[in-house]
Motif scaffolding. Structure first.
Motif, PDB file in Angstrom:
ATOM      1  N   VAL A  60       0.838  -1.201   0.000  1.00 52.19           N
ATOM      2  CA  VAL A  60       0.000   0.000   0.000  1.00 52.19           C
ATOM      3  C   VAL A  60       0.875   1.254   0.000  1.00 52.19           C
ATOM      4  N   ILE A  61       1.896   1.245   0.827  1.00 52.58           N
ATOM      5  CA  ILE A  61       2.792   2.408   0.905  1.00 52.58           C
ATOM      6  C   ILE A  61       3.558   2.574  -0.408  1.00 52.58           C
ATOM      7  N   MET A  62       3.989   1.456  -0.981  1.00 52.44           N
ATOM      8  CA  MET A  62       4.714   1.504  -2.249  1.00 52.44           C
ATOM      9  C   MET A  62       3.803   2.068  -3.347  1.00 52.44           C
ATOM     10  N   PHE A  63       2.560   1.622  -3.403  1.00 56.07           N
ATOM     11  CA  PHE A  63       1.604   2.129  -4.380  1.00 56.07           C
ATOM     12  C   PHE A  63       1.382   3.626  -4.185  1.00 56.07           C
ATOM     13  N   PHE A  64       1.239   4.068  -2.929  1.00 50.59           N
ATOM     14  CA  PHE A  64       1.023   5.476  -2.617  1.00 50.59           C
ATOM     15  C   PHE A  64       2.195   6.329  -3.107  1.00 50.59           C
ATOM     16  N   TYR A  65       3.418   5.886  -2.850  1.00 49.89           N
ATOM     17  CA  TYR A  65       4.592   6.655  -3.289  1.00 49.89           C
ATOM     18  C   TYR A  65       4.728   6.661  -4.808  1.00 49.89           C
ATOM     19  N   LEU A  66       4.414   5.546  -5.454  1.00 49.06           N
ATOM     20  CA  LEU A  66       4.483   5.528  -6.918  1.00 49.06           C
ATOM     21  C   LEU A  66       3.417   6.431  -7.528  1.00 49.06           C
ATOM     22  N   LEU A  67       2.233   6.478  -6.904  1.00 48.10           N
ATOM     23  CA  LEU A  67       1.189   7.383  -7.366  1.00 48.10           C
ATOM     24  C   LEU A  67       1.619   8.845  -7.200  1.00 48.10           C
ATOM     25  N   LEU A  68       2.220   9.163  -6.048  1.00 48.72           N
ATOM     26  CA  LEU A  68       2.719  10.525  -5.833  1.00 48.72           C
ATOM     27  C   LEU A  68       3.817  10.870  -6.840  1.00 48.72           C
ATOM     28  N   ALA A  69       4.679   9.906  -7.121  1.00 52.12           N
ATOM     29  CA  ALA A  69       5.752  10.146  -8.097  1.00 52.12           C
ATOM     30  C   ALA A  69       5.163  10.439  -9.475  1.00 52.12           C
ATOM     31  N   LEU A  70       4.139   9.697  -9.847  1.00 52.51           N
ATOM     32  CA  LEU A  70       3.492   9.924 -11.140  1.00 52.51           C
ATOM     33  C   LEU A  70       2.826  11.293 -11.176  1.00 52.51           C
ATOM     34  N   LEU A  71       2.160  11.662 -10.079  1.00 53.23           N
ATOM     35  CA  LEU A  71       1.509  12.974 -10.012  1.00 53.23           C
ATOM     36  C   LEU A  71       2.530  14.107 -10.024  1.00 53.23           C
ATOM     37  N   TYR A  72       3.723  13.864  -9.545  1.00 53.64           N
ATOM     38  CA  TYR A  72       4.773  14.878  -9.553  1.00 53.64           C
ATOM     39  C   TYR A  72       5.490  14.927 -10.900  1.00 53.64           C
ATOM     40  N   PHE A  73       5.578  13.777 -11.563  1.00 58.08           N
ATOM     41  CA  PHE A  73       6.291  13.704 -12.835  1.00 58.08           C
ATOM     42  C   PHE A  73       5.546  14.455 -13.944  1.00 58.08           C
ATOM     43  N   TYR A  74       4.230  14.304 -13.998  1.00 56.55           N
ATOM     44  CA  TYR A  74       3.459  14.872 -15.112  1.00 56.55           C
ATOM     45  C   TYR A  74       3.614  16.387 -15.243  1.00 56.55           C
ATOM     46  N   PRO A  75       3.411  17.175 -14.168  1.00 56.47           N
ATOM     47  CA  PRO A  75       3.609  18.624 -14.351  1.00 56.47           C
ATOM     48  C   PRO A  75       5.071  18.982 -14.619  1.00 56.47           C
ATOM     49  N   SER A  76       6.002  18.196 -14.092  1.00 54.39           N
ATOM     50  CA  SER A  76       7.418  18.450 -14.367  1.00 54.39           C
ATOM     51  C   SER A  76       7.708  18.246 -15.849  1.00 54.39           C
ATOM     52  N   TYR A  77       7.118  17.198 -16.407  1.00 56.32           N
ATOM     53  CA  TYR A  77       7.286  16.924 -17.830  1.00 56.32           C
ATOM     54  C   TYR A  77       6.683  18.050 -18.674  1.00 56.32           C
ATOM     55  N   LEU A  78       5.484  18.503 -18.294  1.00 56.64           N
ATOM     56  CA  LEU A  78       4.847  19.603 -19.028  1.00 56.64           C
ATOM     57  C   LEU A  78       5.683  20.876 -18.938  1.00 56.64           C
ATOM     58  N   MET A  79       6.255  21.151 -17.761  1.00 57.78           N
ATOM     59  CA  MET A  79       7.095  22.347 -17.610  1.00 57.78           C
ATOM     60  C   MET A  79       8.343  22.244 -18.480  1.00 57.78           C
ATOM     61  N   TYR A  80       8.908  21.043 -18.560  1.00 68.12           N
ATOM     62  CA  TYR A  80      10.090  20.854 -19.400  1.00 68.12           C
ATOM     63  C   TYR A  80       9.745  21.102 -20.871  1.00 68.12           C
ATOM     64  N   LYS A  81       8.607  20.555 -21.320  1.00 67.69           N
ATOM     65  CA  LYS A  81       8.190  20.747 -22.703  1.00 67.69           C
ATOM     66  C   LYS A  81       7.876  22.223 -22.975  1.00 67.69           C
ATOM     67  N   PHE A  82       7.224  22.898 -22.008  1.00 71.60           N
ATOM     68  CA  PHE A  82       6.956  24.333 -22.148  1.00 71.60           C
ATOM     69  C   PHE A  82       8.261  25.100 -22.298  1.00 71.60           C
ATOM     70  N   SER A  83       9.220  24.770 -21.432  1.00 66.29           N
ATOM     71  CA  SER A  83      10.498  25.472 -21.438  1.00 66.29           C
ATOM     72  C   SER A  83      11.200  25.331 -22.783  1.00 66.29           C
ATOM     73  N   SER A  84      11.259  24.110 -23.273  1.00 65.54           N
ATOM     74  CA  SER A  84      11.944  23.874 -24.548  1.00 65.54           C
ATOM     75  C   SER A  84      11.270  24.617 -25.693  1.00 65.54           C
ATOM     76  N   ALA A  85       9.942  24.524 -25.754  1.00 70.57           N
ATOM     77  CA  ALA A  85       9.216  25.175 -26.847  1.00 70.57           C
ATOM     78  C   ALA A  85       9.289  26.697 -26.725  1.00 70.57           C
ATOM     79  N   ALA A  86       9.194  27.234 -25.516  1.00 67.38           N
ATOM     80  CA  ALA A  86       9.233  28.689 -25.333  1.00 67.38           C
ATOM     81  C   ALA A  86      10.603  29.247 -25.706  1.00 67.38           C
ATOM     82  N   LYS A  87      11.663  28.560 -25.306  1.00 68.75           N
ATOM     83  CA  LYS A  87      13.011  29.029 -25.677  1.00 68.75           C
ATOM     84  C   LYS A  87      13.190  29.026 -27.188  1.00 68.75           C
TER      85      LYS A  87
END
Length: 160
Positions: free
Chosen positions: A81-108
C-alpha cells in the motif's frame, strides 16, 4: 458601486485575422519564464526519482520496522500500500514536471528563433499545466469538504 466598464484595448476593426504583437519585453518575460520552468522541471524530475527509489525500498524499511513494537500499525498497513502510494505521488509529480520541461523547450525555441509553432506549443503546455493544477486543487478541496462533512456526521453520532 459604480458600473465600471474597462476600456476596450486592442479591438480595432481589422479585416482578416487579429495579429498579436510580441514585443522585446514580452520575449524577455517568456524567456525568463522558460528558464525558471526548466529549473523547476529538473527539480521535479529529481524529486520524482527520489520518490520512486523510496517506493522501491519500502519493503526493506518495513522489515526493519517490524522488529519495533511502536511501528506495528504501520507494518500492518503493508508495504504494498505504501509503495503504491509513493508511486502514485511520483506519477503525479512527474506529469507537471514533464509539461514544464516541454513548455520550457518550446518557449526558448520560440523566443530565440521567432518560431510561431513553438510559441503555440509552449502555450498549449502552459494551459495543460494550469489545467492539471486546477483539477488537483478541485479534488483536494472536495476531499476537505467531504472530510468535514464526515467528521461532523461522526461527531453527531458520537454525541447521540
Amino acid at each position: 458601486m459604480e458600473n465600471y466598464n474597462e476600456p476596450e484595448m486592442g479591438h480595432e476593426e481589422v479585416d482578416g485575422p487579429i495579429r498579436l504583437v510580441i514585443t522585446e519585453d514580452i520575449r524577455s518575460y517568456i524567456y525568463q519564464a522558460a528558464k525558471w520552468a526548466k529549473f523547476l522541471s529538473i527539480v521535479g524530475f529529481i524529486v520524482t526519482g527520489l520518490m520512486v527509489m523510496i517506493a522501491l525500498s519500502v519493503q526493506s524499511v518495513m522489515q526493519s520496522l517490524s522488529e519495533i513494537p511502536a511501528y506495528a500499525g504501520l507494518v500492518a498497513l503493508g508495504s504494498g500500500v505504501i509503495m503504491f502510494f509513493y508511486l502514485l505521488l511520483a506519477l503525479l509529480y512527474f506529469y507537471p514536471s514533464y509539461l514544464m520541461y516541454k513548455f520550457s523547450s518550446a518557449a526558448k525555441l520560440a523566443v530565440l528563433y521567432g518560431n510561431q509553432e513553438s510559441l503555440s506549443e509552449a502555450m498549449v503546455k502552459m494551459k495543460s499545466i494550469f489545467k492539471f493544477f486546477g483539477v488537483v486543487t478541485v479534488i483536494i478541496i472536495s476531499m476537505y469538504v467531504l472530510m468535514v462533512v464526515l467528521f461532523s456526521i461522526g461527531a453527531g453520532i458520537a454525541a447521540a
